[in-house]
Design an enzyme around this catalytic site. Sequence first.
Site, PDB file in Angstrom:
ATOM      1  N   CYS A 123      34.704  40.430  42.633  1.00  0.00           N
ATOM      2  CA  CYS A 123      35.441  41.378  43.437  1.00  0.00           C
ATOM      3  C   CYS A 123      35.666  39.922  44.191  1.00  0.00           C
ATOM      4  O   CYS A 123      35.083  39.355  44.522  1.00  0.00           O
ATOM      5  CB  CYS A 123      35.711  42.711  43.178  1.00  0.00           C
ATOM      6  SG  CYS A 123      35.327  43.674  41.736  1.00  0.00           S
TER       7      CYS A 123
ATOM      8  N   GLY B 117      39.011  38.055  41.219  1.00  0.00           N
ATOM      9  CA  GLY B 117      39.763  38.844  40.389  1.00  0.00           C
ATOM     10  C   GLY B 117      40.627  39.095  40.483  1.00  0.00           C
ATOM     11  O   GLY B 117      41.609  39.202  41.768  1.00  0.00           O
TER      12      GLY B 117
ATOM     13  N   ASN C  52      32.019  44.491  45.760  1.00  0.00           N
ATOM     14  CA  ASN C  52      31.722  43.823  45.200  1.00  0.00           C
ATOM     15  C   ASN C  52      30.339  43.342  45.076  1.00  0.00           C
ATOM     16  O   ASN C  52      29.376  42.996  45.424  1.00  0.00           O
ATOM     17  CB  ASN C  52      32.143  41.778  45.706  1.00  0.00           C
ATOM     18  CG  ASN C  52      31.981  40.462  44.822  1.00  0.00           C
ATOM     19  OD1 ASN C  52      31.360  39.775  46.165  1.00  0.00           O
ATOM     20  ND2 ASN C  52      31.493  40.979  44.040  1.00  0.00           N
TER      21      ASN C  52
END
Lengths: 459, 459, 459, 459
Positions: free
Chosen positions: A2, A28, A102
């Site tokens: 992410c 992402g 993340n």
Amino acid sequence: MCGIFGVHGDDKAAALAQLGLFALQHRGQESAGIVAVNGAEATSIRRMGLVSEAIDATELEALHGNIAIGHTRYSTAGSSTLENAQPVFVHLKVGHVALAHNGNLTNADVIRDGLEASGSIFGSTMDSEVIVHQLAKATPGKPEEMLAEALRGFEGSYSIIVTIGRTLLAARDPRGWRPLVMGQRDGATVFASETCALDIVGARFVRDVEPGEIIAVDEHGMRSIKPFTVAPQNRCVFEYVYFARPDSTIFGGSVDRARRALGRALAKEAPAPGADLVFAVPDSSNAAALGYAEESGLRLEHALIRNHYIGRTFIQPTQEGRTSKVRVKYNPVREVLQGQSVVMIDDSIVRGTTTRGLVALVRAAGAREVHMRVASPPITGPCYYGIDIPSKRELIAASQTVPEIAKTIGVDSLAYLSLDSMLASMPNGPEGFCHACFSGKYPVQPPRGFEESRAGRDE
Amino acid sequence: MCGIFGVHGDDKAAALAQLGLFALQHRGQESAGIVAVNGAEATSIRRMGLVSEAIDATELEALHGNIAIGHTRYSTAGSSTLENAQPVFVHLKVGHVALAHNGNLTNADVIRDGLEASGSIFGSTMDSEVIVHQLAKATPGKPEEMLAEALRGFEGSYSIIVTIGRTLLAARDPRGWRPLVMGQRDGATVFASETCALDIVGARFVRDVEPGEIIAVDEHGMRSIKPFTVAPQNRCVFEYVYFARPDSTIFGGSVDRARRALGRALAKEAPAPGADLVFAVPDSSNAAALGYAEESGLRLEHALIRNHYIGRTFIQPTQEGRTSKVRVKYNPVREVLQGQSVVMIDDSIVRGTTTRGLVALVRAAGAREVHMRVASPPITGPCYYGIDIPSKRELIAASQTVPEIAKTIGVDSLAYLSLDSMLASMPNGPEGFCHACFSGKYPVQPPRGFEESRAGRDE
Amino acid sequence: MCGIFGVHGDDKAAALAQLGLFALQHRGQESAGIVAVNGAEATSIRRMGLVSEAIDATELEALHGNIAIGHTRYSTAGSSTLENAQPVFVHLKVGHVALAHNGNLTNADVIRDGLEASGSIFGSTMDSEVIVHQLAKATPGKPEEMLAEALRGFEGSYSIIVTIGRTLLAARDPRGWRPLVMGQRDGATVFASETCALDIVGARFVRDVEPGEIIAVDEHGMRSIKPFTVAPQNRCVFEYVYFARPDSTIFGGSVDRARRALGRALAKEAPAPGADLVFAVPDSSNAAALGYAEESGLRLEHALIRNHYIGRTFIQPTQEGRTSKVRVKYNPVREVLQGQSVVMIDDSIVRGTTTRGLVALVRAAGAREVHMRVASPPITGPCYYGIDIPSKRELIAASQTVPEIAKTIGVDSLAYLSLDSMLASMPNGPEGFCHACFSGKYPVQPPRGFEESRAGRDE
Amino acid sequence: MCGIFGVHGDDKAAALAQLGLFALQHRGQESAGIVAVNGAEATSIRRMGLVSEAIDATELEALHGNIAIGHTRYSTAGSSTLENAQPVFVHLKVGHVALAHNGNLTNADVIRDGLEASGSIFGSTMDSEVIVHQLAKATPGKPEEMLAEALRGFEGSYSIIVTIGRTLLAARDPRGWRPLVMGQRDGATVFASETCALDIVGARFVRDVEPGEIIAVDEHGMRSIKPFTVAPQNRCVFEYVYFARPDSTIFGGSVDRARRALGRALAKEAPAPGADLVFAVPDSSNAAALGYAEESGLRLEHALIRNHYIGRTFIQPTQEGRTSKVRVKYNPVREVLQGQSVVMIDDSIVRGTTTRGLVALVRAAGAREVHMRVASPPITGPCYYGIDIPSKRELIAASQTVPEIAKTIGVDSLAYLSLDSMLASMPNGPEGFCHACFSGKYPVQPPRGFEESRAGRDE
């Protein structure tokens, strides 16, 4: 994987967050979201899709306030729902709390079971939500101390950007698995996964958020604490190999420089005598191919053109091989390849299906010989710390030897970079990296039933 | 500029058309459309947006038949409406007629006035619709002869793909302004603007549709006629310089080879002694930069990273220079540029604003000197034949000398390729090109009031 | 106010829920949602808008399972967000839990504060979510016992339909504030707010869920418990007056019969000697007007036509009075009204603005005299138990006497039905009703700060 | 059938048109459109769907100008496409032309063939477009004279509202088939299909546009011409029976009064001795039922409740009879029907399927006897003049006798109003009506192949 972004101290915080997410889109593409904090108020947008699809301009203008955080989420099978889009956004007794994460908390399920047993309710299937529940139970106090208390029991990887009331916080797990950088822009403080997101908002890179550090920013200034026991570094080597953008600096080193070094090391370790030219599988291998060309003296060519316009769905009209997904995404340049012995550079091979399709395209365009060179070692195991590498049974190098892979993908020769050479190519020396997916040396216990559940998806 | 595609003889004709349009997306991103012909029936989809947005998978499946044509339209100011999306699709007494046009008919307004005076009604503001009206008035007969009759009075440029009833036709104006190629795929015949659209559907390139030729394909086979007086060739040199995809072959030559030759010629004509490295403005200048590096011996670098995820609209949060459109789309690689004297290659300069922004980015990333080299001559006039080059007053080279431009865009040195060298770099020799936008030599009278109406837009 | 629906034992449970929600649309038009339970799996749709907008046919087909519950939510100011759409849908340690609630828990905020203080996290601002949190903390056991434990501390009104794992439950608060009925359809059990939702799915009405009762249905059959202390009945009289559909049976009596009785009582109590005709404000007053006509002998007319096509937003082009919202929604029949002395029947008057607009329309259409008769008493206070009656300062009868109201709305005479007559008209006698909004006799303490927060909205 | 609206002389013309279309929504729900004229400019919106769906508020604000026309289109099978949405909107040599048409041109196909043979191109399959083509060929002159010339050859029905440049025109065919009224509102002139659309914009009814009349309004004032030979009147009786809104005045008479008269005549001609009560199939039969009740002395009841929230698509979960479309749309009031002998009033019966479903619902709700009374004669033939009555083979009264129909729909008795009584009930006497669908007396030749093409749809 992410991308995360946060800003404190700019009246257009949400608009800066949108820009930051544009720069982190490669981390992402499943969903995107922004939460903005305006005094005691907070507002959010979260939607499935790319940033350009998910964040509507009119809605964005309604996100007032001088603090904002944003998140882009990678598509991982089985949980692609709006509920799982981030930032997580809730109201606690201390005020609004938003969190962008993340990483992967390897013991989140154990903690979650305990929380559920004592009556907590979860709205998503994300491990990230567990952090917020721990935060809800933390002793009231300074935001950074509450966050430290909430994070204490977690294992695995986390780079997080959080708002608690009017405070913006950034934290990185003690092993430093995922990158997280800090920048300045006039009076504003910016945090982001990579420096390319600082660049896009015109912020100057200041330093990394350090492993195990929690930084809090509010109207009184910035505070840093390091509440956790020092741990060995486990920075993700795959960030340098493939994931991060080449124009970013992470873990204190340039991604472009790292990839150029990988390419040069590959040329030394695995030359291709007799070859006519070298080319990259664009765009992630461009830097490695340039390094290979420099070191080997081979002519660099652009032999594959990538189409950036393909939508995420298209009807496959006829039989595979004719109009496969690979052919729709890449087109060979016949004039470059015709009659040549070529070196094809890729940063890594995961399942091998795309590589196989590319080799077929390259041969059909007239290449005489295809020598594949891979700028990292064979991937033999999944990642438990935040990168969506598929389960073992899908990884070609988990079940095939290098000669077998060469045969499967149809090349005349195949060579991978060695683990040692890869690590030796890293910007600040070979120490302090996690290379479990290549080496099988997992520094932290995988989550309960992780591989099993993924294997289950294969049937 | 637009992309056109047609196929006859495949049961999945519409799905092939969608693939072809994906490959031609770079030729037009404003709207996309497909018409499929199934015996006496014909159905269509036309929408604003990219192919991936405009062509819905479910709707596509409803486009039955073994003939289909498709079109991608470039955004030109003032006429961006669904009515102007193509293919033009009508029912005439001879059956359904669909038409996809790439080019610009310079006397369309005169013919249109005549048609309106005699009671014809137009549903769009496109010159392309005038062809269909002429077709409606043509003497009934063989489709290719009707099309020849309809096209007879037109001046300017047209590559068109047309269906008349169950016949697929492709035609190119006598001067051959725009490219148009033919391919084969099993029993099917495919026409497209560029060969990259043949590749994506797995069709083999056969030959160009020749200037002044009309080819008709139906269940009885293929027929070719050349009904027009032979004219001097006016192939668009800008297709090679910028517009076409590098993996395409057009006008009988490879685009990649042409750009490499332009880059090499530029290195000979305008070296940059003392420079440390050379890099491209990605992606359209990649091949020219490679050519420049080869010829000059300078080190090639990837110094600008382009973000392909930016949607077509984003809110500009703060003042220009900080987060300009250029910065959102491109990011410099600081480690590459820091302290270096650099050569920046672009294929062409139009308004100069993007170049100026890029130079500022490159300098801010630490470049010591910036030497701009342009792989084509200064653009001094608009195009009346199908490319959306802005009006004279917007073209930087129409009002500034090269030293003035250098100052405006902020480079240490600036050089353009000469007209002669550009033409000498073309795959099949320097003859038979239109280079009016560079040289001011317009081979055919501009349309009535063309420049005036565009100039009007500037106020 | 909201509409709730549940079904157990039909393979098309979600499709039946959609039908049920169509029939309950009048109880809530802000959002709609369905949760379906398929063994251990559960899936949901929740969207803003009408059922026809919110529940997509394709998505509906993906809601598998033989248990489903649905909810339509009424638009209440300040909280119109997707987060507040129901059913509430979470995963607890006992499995998936979904809850659809009609009513208002007057002490939810107190319980919520306690839960938040001990670390619970809320995803919505709805009181309904508090029930689910209490359920998460209940002692594991039979679903009906867990629900009883969860509900124990709540005050106020609730008719709820819940799924806990594979069990469908329906419960009604001990005072029976809101209606809730049970029906049968082959092997399936159906619960709904009103019988009209049983009718639409072809289910036979069995009986009311009784006040204080919890009914559980699973594969072993049906179980009923009454875990709460018996309380005095407080059925909402406004359900009969206005809210429920005339074709429904609730609280053991026909809504149509109740309204007819109200109309007849009104004719007795407040005749309009000398009037020429009587008409209803359609559609909610149709039955009362019929009763008034029967009792009074006055001619019934259709003098106002209601437009059902008006969307929720339209641009108001010019000045009030000309094209007001009232005029867009209602049109008078001039031929009926011209020169007549008319009796206009409405079920109730809330703010008075619509009534005032209607009177103006009726006069402009030629009515000589307008005698307003209202089939319920003046509304003098808000409702704390689930109906969205505005704050005191917006209620015309809270600050004006009947003669003043008559002047404000512009009628020649105005009469309301008395409280006693209203209660005497109820199907099963005058006892056991809540009539707080008419009488000021609130049977249960209002929630903390309720009126204040609403009053605050007026500034 | 369609609804048309036009306004000249108000700066908010487009917003008034939207209101007018709301009031005319019952005349067409397939598509909606508005064209606004602002000096030499004209802009349009046309979309599929209801006015509230098709006309977006933001877009509406962009429709500038003091002239606007609008159209709501009825869904007729086989041509439900955006291309067929109105107003027709083109640019001719005389300027922008927009046209909204209600009616059916019976010889449009013949004229169209001629136009196509001479090279005209049609963008839709609507007969209305043919008028515009004729207008394009008319001799330049005063707009009303050009329109007269364009209309001269047409047979069939047309009420049209047209803009030619800056002139608003309204015209009605010489037989006066479809209604068209004129109103005033301050300085503005308004035309509409029915007076309910004058009411909604606050305009005062002035008079009908007369059969064969063309009225032109521009900045110089109003002009009226009657260019056509006087023809016998053929006003559509079905407008009074079913189509128009009860609050409208059309053809110089009140629709409500007409329906009341039909109901009274029906009670005289077809009493139901022994019945307990009478009720309407809502809403179109409300007025007729009231008339029947008045004349017969039977008690009026509301025995069927109609649900106005049903979207246009819903999944039919189970077998017919259980949850049929009829059941979703209507619900019987059991308390009213239980044990009663009832008279059910409908304005007309077309296919008989809805009636049959309603009778089943009424019986299931406990009705002892069902006596059906229809306030118009049996429909035995299609309409060629603008109403979408299905083909002969779908009309129940085209193939069954009244006793057979009674059996098919399941009633104890059935009676239709006679043709003579229907005509005698009309506001201004029985003369001058088209009643072809009831009587088979078609005043004008049907269009070529009309019935055949519709019959073809049945296979």
